[in-house]
Write a protein that holds these residues in place. Structure first.
Motif, PDB file in Angstrom:
ATOM      1  N   ALA A  70       0.811  -1.230   0.000  1.00 21.97           N
ATOM      2  CA  ALA A  70       0.000   0.000   0.000  1.00 21.97           C
ATOM      3  C   ALA A  70       0.835   1.267   0.000  1.00 21.97           C
ATOM      4  CB  ALA A  70      -0.941  -0.019   1.201  1.00 21.97           C
ATOM      5  N   THR A  71       1.972   1.258   0.672  1.00 22.27           N
ATOM      6  CA  THR A  71       2.712   2.508   0.846  1.00 22.27           C
ATOM      7  C   THR A  71       3.997   2.592   0.039  1.00 22.27           C
ATOM      8  OG1 THR A  71       3.873   1.578   2.768  1.00 22.27           O
ATOM      9  CG2 THR A  71       1.827   2.786   3.188  1.00 22.27           C
ATOM     10  N   ARG A  72       4.334   1.572  -0.748  1.00 19.13           N
ATOM     11  CA  ARG A  72       5.639   1.562  -1.386  1.00 19.13           C
ATOM     12  C   ARG A  72       5.592   1.554  -2.911  1.00 19.13           C
ATOM     13  NH1 ARG A  72       9.840  -2.627   0.441  1.00 19.13           N
ATOM     14  NH2 ARG A  72      11.110  -1.149  -0.740  1.00 19.13           N
ATOM     15  N   GLY A  73       4.418   1.505  -3.509  1.00 20.48           N
ATOM     16  CA  GLY A  73       4.365   1.366  -4.951  1.00 20.48           C
ATOM     17  C   GLY A  73       4.749  -0.048  -5.347  1.00 20.48           C
ATOM     18  N   SER A  74       5.238  -0.230  -6.569  1.00 20.72           N
ATOM     19  CA  SER A  74       5.593  -1.559  -7.053  1.00 20.72           C
ATOM     20  C   SER A  74       6.989  -1.952  -6.587  1.00 20.72           C
ATOM     21  CB  SER A  74       5.538  -1.591  -8.582  1.00 20.72           C
ATOM     22  OG  SER A  74       4.226  -1.368  -9.046  1.00 20.72           O
ATOM     23  N   VAL A  75       7.108  -3.180  -6.088  1.00 20.87           N
ATOM     24  CA  VAL A  75       8.413  -3.696  -5.671  1.00 20.87           C
ATOM     25  C   VAL A  75       8.572  -5.112  -6.200  1.00 20.87           C
ATOM     26  CG1 VAL A  75       8.437  -2.295  -3.563  1.00 20.87           C
ATOM     27  CG2 VAL A  75       7.581  -4.635  -3.473  1.00 20.87           C
ATOM     28  N   VAL A  76       9.825  -5.524  -6.378  1.00 23.52           N
ATOM     29  CA  VAL A  76      10.110  -6.889  -6.813  1.00 23.52           C
ATOM     30  C   VAL A  76       9.747  -7.833  -5.671  1.00 23.52           C
ATOM     31  CG1 VAL A  76      11.895  -8.490  -7.591  1.00 23.52           C
ATOM     32  CG2 VAL A  76      11.951  -6.097  -8.333  1.00 23.52           C
ATOM     33  N   ALA A  77       9.003  -8.885  -6.000  1.00 23.54           N
ATOM     34  CA  ALA A  77       8.501  -9.799  -4.980  1.00 23.54           C
ATOM     35  C   ALA A  77       9.617 -10.638  -4.367  1.00 23.54           C
ATOM     36  CB  ALA A  77       7.439 -10.722  -5.583  1.00 23.54           C
ATOM     37  N   THR A  78       9.361 -11.098  -3.175  1.00 24.82           N
ATOM     38  CA  THR A  78      10.245 -12.035  -2.478  1.00 24.82           C
ATOM     39  C   THR A  78       9.452 -13.306  -2.191  1.00 24.82           C
ATOM     40  OG1 THR A  78      11.476 -10.252  -1.407  1.00 24.82           O
ATOM     41  CG2 THR A  78      11.605 -12.421  -0.392  1.00 24.82           C
ATOM     42  N   LEU A  79      10.076 -14.458  -2.448  1.00 22.77           N
ATOM     43  CA  LEU A  79       9.474 -15.734  -2.089  1.00 22.77           C
ATOM     44  C   LEU A  79      10.222 -16.283  -0.883  1.00 22.77           C
ATOM     45  CD1 LEU A  79       9.024 -17.501  -5.568  1.00 22.77           C
ATOM     46  CD2 LEU A  79       7.285 -16.355  -4.203  1.00 22.77           C
ATOM     47  N   ASP A  80       9.487 -16.551   0.218  1.00 24.68           N
ATOM     48  CA  ASP A  80      10.157 -17.133   1.377  1.00 24.68           C
ATOM     49  C   ASP A  80      10.201 -18.659   1.228  1.00 24.68           C
ATOM     50  OD1 ASP A  80       7.669 -18.204   2.200  1.00 24.68           O
ATOM     51  OD2 ASP A  80       7.257 -16.495   3.511  1.00 24.68           O
ATOM     52  N   ALA A  81      10.810 -19.317   2.209  1.00 22.05           N
ATOM     53  CA  ALA A  81      11.030 -20.761   2.109  1.00 22.05           C
ATOM     54  C   ALA A  81       9.719 -21.523   1.951  1.00 22.05           C
ATOM     55  CB  ALA A  81      11.800 -21.257   3.334  1.00 22.05           C
ATOM     56  N   ASP A  82       8.676 -21.126   2.688  1.00 24.35           N
ATOM     57  CA  ASP A  82       7.396 -21.824   2.591  1.00 24.35           C
ATOM     58  C   ASP A  82       6.775 -21.630   1.211  1.00 24.35           C
ATOM     59  OD1 ASP A  82       7.574 -22.777   5.170  1.00 24.35           O
ATOM     60  OD2 ASP A  82       6.397 -21.143   6.044  1.00 24.35           O
ATOM     61  N   GLN A  83       6.890 -20.425   0.673  1.00 31.64           N
ATOM     62  CA  GLN A  83       6.325 -20.165  -0.654  1.00 31.64           C
ATOM     63  C   GLN A  83       7.067 -20.945  -1.735  1.00 31.64           C
ATOM     64  OE1 GLN A  83       6.741 -15.854  -0.321  1.00 31.64           O
ATOM     65  NE2 GLN A  83       4.520 -15.619  -0.459  1.00 31.64           N
ATOM     66  N   VAL A  84       8.391 -21.012  -1.611  1.00 30.70           N
ATOM     67  CA  VAL A  84       9.171 -21.797  -2.575  1.00 30.70           C
ATOM     68  C   VAL A  84       8.750 -23.256  -2.517  1.00 30.70           C
ATOM     69  CG1 VAL A  84      11.486 -22.641  -3.141  1.00 30.70           C
ATOM     70  CG2 VAL A  84      11.137 -20.221  -2.636  1.00 30.70           C
ATOM     71  N   ASP A  85       8.591 -23.783  -1.303  1.00 32.83           N
ATOM     72  CA  ASP A  85       8.194 -25.180  -1.150  1.00 32.83           C
ATOM     73  C   ASP A  85       6.802 -25.414  -1.733  1.00 32.83           C
ATOM     74  OD1 ASP A  85       8.956 -27.810  -0.021  1.00 32.83           O
ATOM     75  OD2 ASP A  85       7.172 -27.512   1.211  1.00 32.83           O
ATOM     76  N   ASP A  86       5.895 -24.473  -1.477  1.00 31.69           N
ATOM     77  CA  ASP A  86       4.540 -24.597  -2.030  1.00 31.69           C
ATOM     78  C   ASP A  86       4.576 -24.558  -3.555  1.00 31.69           C
ATOM     79  OD1 ASP A  86       3.465 -24.754   0.491  1.00 31.69           O
ATOM     80  OD2 ASP A  86       2.803 -22.660   0.565  1.00 31.69           O
ATOM     81  N   LEU A  87       5.410 -23.678  -4.102  1.00 30.12           N
ATOM     82  CA  LEU A  87       5.507 -23.577  -5.555  1.00 30.12           C
ATOM     83  C   LEU A  87       6.039 -24.873  -6.158  1.00 30.12           C
ATOM     84  CD1 LEU A  87       5.217 -21.916  -8.105  1.00 30.12           C
ATOM     85  CD2 LEU A  87       7.444 -20.868  -7.623  1.00 30.12           C
ATOM     86  N   PHE A  88       7.019 -25.472  -5.508  1.00 30.52           N
ATOM     87  CA  PHE A  88       7.531 -26.744  -5.999  1.00 30.52           C
ATOM     88  C   PHE A  88       6.459 -27.835  -5.940  1.00 30.52           C
ATOM     89  CE2 PHE A  88      11.990 -25.324  -5.867  1.00 30.52           C
ATOM     90  CZ  PHE A  88      12.489 -26.019  -6.966  1.00 30.52           C
ATOM     91  N   SER A  89       5.624 -27.813  -4.905  1.00 33.91           N
ATOM     92  CA  SER A  89       4.562 -28.816  -4.792  1.00 33.91           C
ATOM     93  C   SER A  89       3.577 -28.700  -5.955  1.00 33.91           C
ATOM     94  CB  SER A  89       3.824 -28.655  -3.454  1.00 33.91           C
ATOM     95  OG  SER A  89       4.682 -28.937  -2.370  1.00 33.91           O
ATOM     96  N   VAL A  90       3.224 -27.460  -6.286  1.00 38.19           N
ATOM     97  CA  VAL A  90       2.325 -27.254  -7.418  1.00 38.19           C
ATOM     98  C   VAL A  90       3.032 -27.603  -8.723  1.00 38.19           C
ATOM     99  CG1 VAL A  90       1.004 -25.546  -8.704  1.00 38.19           C
ATOM    100  CG2 VAL A  90       0.992 -25.500  -6.209  1.00 38.19           C
ATOM    101  N   ARG A  91       4.300 -27.201  -8.823  1.00 41.68           N
ATOM    102  CA  ARG A  91       5.060 -27.473 -10.040  1.00 41.68           C
ATOM    103  C   ARG A  91       5.149 -28.966 -10.318  1.00 41.68           C
ATOM    104  NH1 ARG A  91      11.572 -26.698 -11.089  1.00 41.68           N
ATOM    105  NH2 ARG A  91      11.542 -27.714 -13.127  1.00 41.68           N
ATOM    106  N   ILE A  92       5.431 -29.768  -9.289  1.00 45.37           N
ATOM    107  CA  ILE A  92       5.602 -31.195  -9.524  1.00 45.37           C
ATOM    108  C   ILE A  92       4.285 -31.831  -9.970  1.00 45.37           C
ATOM    109  CG2 ILE A  92       5.163 -32.070  -7.179  1.00 45.37           C
ATOM    110  CD1 ILE A  92       7.634 -33.896  -7.611  1.00 45.37           C
ATOM    111  N   ALA A  93       3.163 -31.338  -9.429  1.00 44.21           N
ATOM    112  CA  ALA A  93       1.868 -31.881  -9.837  1.00 44.21           C
ATOM    113  C   ALA A  93       1.574 -31.574 -11.293  1.00 44.21           C
ATOM    114  CB  ALA A  93       0.768 -31.319  -8.934  1.00 44.21           C
ATOM    115  N   LEU A  94       1.820 -30.332 -11.699  1.00 47.32           N
ATOM    116  CA  LEU A  94       1.456 -29.915 -13.051  1.00 47.32           C
ATOM    117  C   LEU A  94       2.469 -30.360 -14.097  1.00 47.32           C
ATOM    118  CD1 LEU A  94       0.118 -26.314 -12.306  1.00 47.32           C
ATOM    119  CD2 LEU A  94      -1.194 -28.413 -12.635  1.00 47.32           C
ATOM    120  N   GLU A  95       3.762 -30.269 -13.782  1.00 49.19           N
ATOM    121  CA  GLU A  95       4.767 -30.622 -14.780  1.00 49.19           C
ATOM    122  C   GLU A  95       4.853 -32.128 -14.997  1.00 49.19           C
ATOM    123  OE1 GLU A  95       8.558 -28.967 -15.204  1.00 49.19           O
ATOM    124  OE2 GLU A  95       7.951 -26.947 -14.650  1.00 49.19           O
TER     125      GLU A  95
END
Length: 215
Positions: A70-95
């Motif tokens: 809300a207060t910073r405009g657009s910023v480059v996103a950060t993925l934390d460890a849990d988000q990376v792990d979640d992304l891999f879980s989705v990736r393995i299912a779809l790929e």
């Protein structure tokens, strides 16, 4: 330095040219996680109005590469460890599904395109072109999805593609990656969907543990 959009690039809408350039800078580490992306500065650099810049940043938000606190405009996103792990879980299912379907549906021309991508990746690596090697890594996975020829799968993957390509850029052992793609190509070319699915799962799991806590 002002980077005016060249005439050849104007075959694409301005928003897509700007999106692609900013995305590549994120992938290459020029814009690090948490960096601000200022519309005014980008508009001046590309010598365009702020509207296509705003549209480009909105597209990158949809890909998950940019956030808008809300207060910073657009910023480059950060993925934390849990988000990376979640992304891999989705990736393995779809790929894994994409590779299974690709093994069932690939034509000789499809296999030839995958083979050419692996050969180009080997050549890029031999020349020491790491950025090109990473880009071809992403292109290989996109081609497998295209070969799978499933609109629902493609639609499910689209919102994740930016973040998945971002993860691809963090692979450190590129010679091993090329070998992994060769094995995946061989499995898809065999026409055995179970073999292709197993090789895909192995490929993704192999890199899951190699990622940093945040990217």
């Amino acid at each position: 330095m002002v980077q005016t959009v060249e005439a050849g690039q104007r075959a694409k809408p301005l928003r897509e040219v700007i999106r692609d350039t900013v995305r590549n800078r994120i992938f290459e580490g020029q814009y690090t996680p948490g960096s601000r992306l200022v519309e005014r500065d980008l508009a001046a650099e590309f010598n365009v109005s702020r509207l296509p810049v705003r549209e480009a940043l909105r597209m990158l938000q949809q890909e998950g590469l940019v956030t808008e606190p809300a207060t910073r405009g657009s910023v480059v996103a950060t993925l934390d460890a849990d988000q990376v792990d979640d992304l891999f879980s989705v990736r393995i299912a779809l790929e894994v599904l994409a590779c299974r379907l690709a093994a069932e549906r690939a034509t000789p021309d499809d296999i030839a395109r995958l083979t050419a991508l692996v050969d180009r990746t080997k050549d890029a690596l031999a020349r020491g072109s790491l950025a090109e090697t990473h880009a071809l890594n992403s292109e290989f996975h996109d081609e497998v999805t295209r070969i799978a020829d499933n609109d629902f799968l493609r639609t499910a993957l689209e919102p994740l593609q930016g973040r998945m390509h971002w993860l691809f850029r963090h692979v450190r052992d590129l010679p091993e990656l090329v070998e992994e793609h060769q094995l995946l190509l061989t499995a898809i070319a065999s026409g055995d969907p179970d073999r292709a699915a197993a090789q895909s799962a192995h490929h993704i799991d192999k890199y899951r543990e190699q990622y940093p806590d945040t990217v």
